[in-house]
Design a protein around this motif. Structure first.
Motif, PDB file in Angstrom:
ATOM      1  N   SER A  21       0.857 -16.446  -6.776  1.00  0.00           N
ATOM      2  CA  SER A  21      -0.137 -15.627  -6.110  1.00  0.00           C
ATOM      3  C   SER A  21      -0.958 -16.485  -5.165  1.00  0.00           C
ATOM      4  O   SER A  21      -1.069 -17.703  -5.346  1.00  0.00           O
ATOM      5  N   GLY A  23      -4.729 -16.223  -3.253  1.00  0.00           N
ATOM      6  CA  GLY A  23      -5.968 -15.526  -3.038  1.00  0.00           C
ATOM      7  C   GLY A  23      -6.657 -15.983  -1.770  1.00  0.00           C
ATOM      8  O   GLY A  23      -6.785 -17.193  -1.537  1.00  0.00           O
ATOM      9  N   SER A  70       4.698  -9.347  -1.917  1.00  0.00           N
ATOM     10  CA  SER A  70       3.872  -8.152  -2.022  1.00  0.00           C
ATOM     11  C   SER A  70       2.419  -8.553  -1.840  1.00  0.00           C
ATOM     12  O   SER A  70       2.088  -9.743  -1.815  1.00  0.00           O
ATOM     13  N   ASN A  71       1.559  -7.550  -1.695  1.00  0.00           N
ATOM     14  CA  ASN A  71       0.127  -7.849  -1.626  1.00  0.00           C
ATOM     15  C   ASN A  71      -0.634  -6.838  -2.458  1.00  0.00           C
ATOM     16  O   ASN A  71      -0.069  -5.946  -3.086  1.00  0.00           O
ATOM     17  N   ASP A  72      -1.931  -6.989  -2.452  1.00  0.00           N
ATOM     18  CA  ASP A  72      -2.770  -6.130  -3.292  1.00  0.00           C
ATOM     19  C   ASP A  72      -3.274  -4.920  -2.538  1.00  0.00           C
ATOM     20  O   ASP A  72      -4.176  -4.237  -3.001  1.00  0.00           O
ATOM     21  N   ASN A  76      -6.623  -9.630   0.465  1.00  0.00           N
ATOM     22  CA  ASN A  76      -7.140 -10.614  -0.458  1.00  0.00           C
ATOM     23  C   ASN A  76      -6.081 -11.458  -1.146  1.00  0.00           C
ATOM     24  O   ASN A  76      -6.294 -12.643  -1.370  1.00  0.00           O
ATOM     25  N   THR A  77      -4.972 -10.815  -1.511  1.00  0.00           N
ATOM     26  CA  THR A  77      -4.017 -11.514  -2.347  1.00  0.00           C
ATOM     27  C   THR A  77      -2.588 -11.180  -1.946  1.00  0.00           C
ATOM     28  O   THR A  77      -2.275 -10.013  -1.706  1.00  0.00           O
ATOM     29  N   TYR A  79       1.549 -12.094  -3.148  1.00  0.00           N
ATOM     30  CA  TYR A  79       2.348 -12.555  -4.270  1.00  0.00           C
ATOM     31  C   TYR A  79       3.755 -12.901  -3.801  1.00  0.00           C
ATOM     32  O   TYR A  79       4.259 -12.322  -2.839  1.00  0.00           O
TER      33      TYR A  79
END
Length: 117
Positions: A21, A23, A70-72, A76-77, A79
């Motif tokens: 991950s 951030g 992928s992301n959130d 912000n994040t 993966y």
């Protein structure tokens, strides 16, 4: 400024999986795309995949199949899911972000992933 912090990598057995991950913090409005690179010993840093803010992923052809980005849903994040890992996947993995993934303005510090039995 934008700060990127990757999760810890580690030692994985061949055939295993690992999820990294990344951030992002700071002025994340500057981020249009996030992505992952890797650099193996003695080799150039290479792009694995990227993802836009809308969640659209793009993969380097040679990385398709075993890696999923992928992301959130925000900026912000990001993966990176890595499956069926091979010893040749051993490298330092870097998170990158910016306006253009081919010339990212921001880099994480890198995290070591070692695939070995």
């Amino acid at each position: 400024q934008v700060q990127l912090v990757e999760s810890e990598g580690g030692l994985v057995q061949p055939g295993g999986s690992l999820r990294l991950s990344c951030g992002a913090s700071g002025n994340i409005l500057r981020i249009k795309v996030m992505g992952w690179y890797r650099q193996a010993p003695g080799k150039q840093r290479e792009l694995i995949a990227s993802i836009n803010n809308d969640g659209s992923p793009t993969y380097v052809d040679s990385m398709k199949g075993r890696f999923t980005i992928s992301n959130d849903g925000a900026r912000n994040t990001a993966y990176l899911q890595m499956n069926s890992l091979k010893p040749e996947d051993t490298a330092v993995y870097f998170c990158a972000a910016g306006q253009d993934i081919n010339d990212p303005g921001y880099w994480g510090q890198g995290t070591q992933v070692t695939v070995s039995s």
